[in-house]
Design a protein around this motif. Structure first.
Motif, mmCIF file in Angstrom:
data_model
loop_
_atom_site.group_PDB
_atom_site.id
_atom_site.type_symbol
_atom_site.label_atom_id
_atom_site.label_comp_id
_atom_site.label_asym_id
_atom_site.label_seq_id
_atom_site.Cartn_x
_atom_site.Cartn_y
_atom_site.Cartn_z
ATOM 1 N N LEU A 15 19.419 37.083 56.706
ATOM 2 C CA LEU A 15 18.085 37.659 56.881
ATOM 3 C C LEU A 15 17.757 37.868 58.359
ATOM 4 N N ALA A 29 16.096 39.953 48.472
ATOM 5 C CA ALA A 29 15.995 38.497 48.547
ATOM 6 C C ALA A 29 15.212 37.944 47.370
ATOM 7 N N PHE A 30 14.457 38.823 46.687
ATOM 8 C CA PHE A 30 13.657 38.373 45.548
ATOM 9 C C PHE A 30 14.222 38.857 44.218
ATOM 10 N N VAL A 70 20.054 36.544 47.813
ATOM 11 C CA VAL A 70 19.949 35.926 49.138
ATOM 12 C C VAL A 70 19.257 34.578 48.963
ATOM 13 N N PRO A 71 20.015 33.546 48.609
ATOM 14 C CA PRO A 71 19.400 32.227 48.421
ATOM 15 C C PRO A 71 18.918 31.656 49.750
ATOM 16 N N GLY A 72 18.081 30.649 49.664
ATOM 17 C CA GLY A 72 17.495 30.076 50.869
ATOM 18 C C GLY A 72 18.368 29.052 51.548
ATOM 19 N N ASP A 73 19.691 29.233 51.528
ATOM 20 C CA ASP A 73 20.578 28.310 52.225
ATOM 21 C C ASP A 73 20.871 28.838 53.628
ATOM 22 N N THR A 74 21.780 28.156 54.315
ATOM 23 C CA THR A 74 22.081 28.543 55.696
ATOM 24 C C THR A 74 22.619 29.965 55.781
ATOM 25 N N THR A 107 24.035 43.486 51.633
ATOM 26 C CA THR A 107 23.456 42.290 51.013
ATOM 27 C C THR A 107 24.321 41.797 49.858
ATOM 28 N N GLN A 153 15.108 42.629 52.485
ATOM 29 C CA GLN A 153 14.014 41.729 52.126
ATOM 30 C C GLN A 153 13.672 41.839 50.644
ATOM 31 N N GLY A 202 22.175 32.424 53.714
ATOM 32 C CA GLY A 202 21.122 33.385 53.412
ATOM 33 C C GLY A 202 20.189 33.600 54.592
ATOM 34 N N MET A 203 19.818 32.512 55.275
ATOM 35 C CA MET A 203 18.937 32.644 56.432
ATOM 36 C C MET A 203 19.635 33.369 57.579
#
Length: 350
Positions: A319, A299-300, A309-313, A247, A296, A315-316
């Protein structure tokens, strides 16, 4: 032989029952021992066996009975969950019959063993290094043992099942068949007259009956050893470490190439394969729980004010890709982890 002077000597048949080299050798040793016991010569001990020699009989099973037993076991174990020391579903028997299977007319005597079924089951469960998932369903109930034994009959196809280290379910038969190797069948029956014997299988030409409906009892699982528990825990810890490290590096790029993502996915897949190779399903599950849980959780987490783990492409992709990499490792052929599982009817060789 000379000291005991037995009336009957029982061994494996010449083919080793299912081709096992040790069993074939046992048969050859018994044959040779009977020859030597009857001879006089320098250095021999005891009085040679003179006159009527012991009957040599080998364990066998009628082909029709074994086919019916395999069909019964196949029906009962399909759909059962993971069992045994390796926590794997039992495989069903194959169609090829082992060498101990002979035509019904070739079996000289069958002995009803249902009265000693509890002892048979106890012996199987005591052999934990090779036997797993052993059960006789009517005995694995709250019923008193004597009452449960009365529910077993010699015309049942199979009274239970077990598996060796290849995970192939094998039937526990209600009888033991014997074929005469040396001597004659009449003497064999006379010598074993005190046992609950049947004249011969299939005398009416019919196949053995299917087993009576048994209580809904799952086969007992062989308790995991301390070494196996330690291996699974190690896989869990490995999963956590791999999840944390991958990660951290998954966003590293070499120019426009997401090299960190590629290395992270390969690493997590390799870790899953390693865990599967060590302890099969249980180790893989431990690794997956550790790795996915760590990913997981991170990610927080924040590092210097930025989420790992940002919510960009990218990062997804990480995950979902990490879970997919573990899934691919789980479904790769066994040869990738150095295991070749025999799905035939032959039992595993120690």
């Amino acid at each position: 032989m000379r000291d005991v002077r037995p009336a009957v000597v029982i061994s494996d048949e010449a083919g080793g029952s299912y081709g096992h080299p040790d069993h074939r050798r046992t048969h050859a040793i018994v044959v040779r021992a009977l020859d030597l016991a009857a001879q006089e010569g320098p250095g021999t001990r005891g009085t040679p066996l003179a006159g009527v020699q012991p009957v040599h009989a080998a364990v066998a099973v009628a082909e029709d009975r074994l086919r019916a037993a395999n069909a019964s076991v196949t029906e009962q174990v399909r759909g059962l969950g993971p069992l045994g020391a390796l926590a794997q579903p039992l495989l069903v028997p194959g169609t090829d019959l082992p060498s101990l299977a002979v035509p019904a007319e070739g079996v000289d005597l069958e002995v009803d063993t249902t009265s000693v079924a509890p002892a048979v089951l106890a012996a199987l469960r005591a052999y934990r290094s090779q036997v797993q998932g052993s059960t006789i369903p009517v005995l694995d109930t709250p019923l008193q043992q004597r009452r449960a034994t009365d529910q077993l009959t010699p015309d049942q196809a199979a009274i239970g099942w077990y598996a060796l280290s290849n995970d192939v379910a094998q039937p526990i038969l209600p009888v033991v068949g014997l074929v005469v190797v040396r001597g004659d069948a009449a003497r064999l029956r006379d010598a074993l007259a005190g046992l609950p014997a049947l004249a011969r299988p299939g005398t009416d030409g019919a196949a053995p009956a299917s087993p009576v409906a048994a209580p809904d009892v799952q086969p007992l699982m062989t308790p995991p050893s301390a070494g196996r528990i330690a291996a699974v825990v190690s896989c869990l810890v490995l999963g956590v470490l791999v999840g944390v490290v991958t990660t951290v590096v998954h966003r590293w790029r070499l120019g426009d190439l997401p090299l960190g993502m590629l290395l992270a996915l390969v690493t997590i897949g390799a870790g899953a394969l390693l865990s599967r190779a060590v302890t099969r399903g249980a180790g893989l599950l431990g690794f997956a729980v550790g790795a996915v849980g760590a990913i997981q959780a991170m990610a927080f987490l924040v590092a210097g004010g930025d989420v790992l783990v940002p919510g960009d492409t990218l990062g997804m992709v990480w995950l979902l890709g990490s879970v997919l990499a573990i899934g691919v490792a789980a479904f790769l052929p066994d040869r990738w982890v150095g295991r070749h599982r025999d799905r035939g009817a032959e039992a595993a060789r120690p």
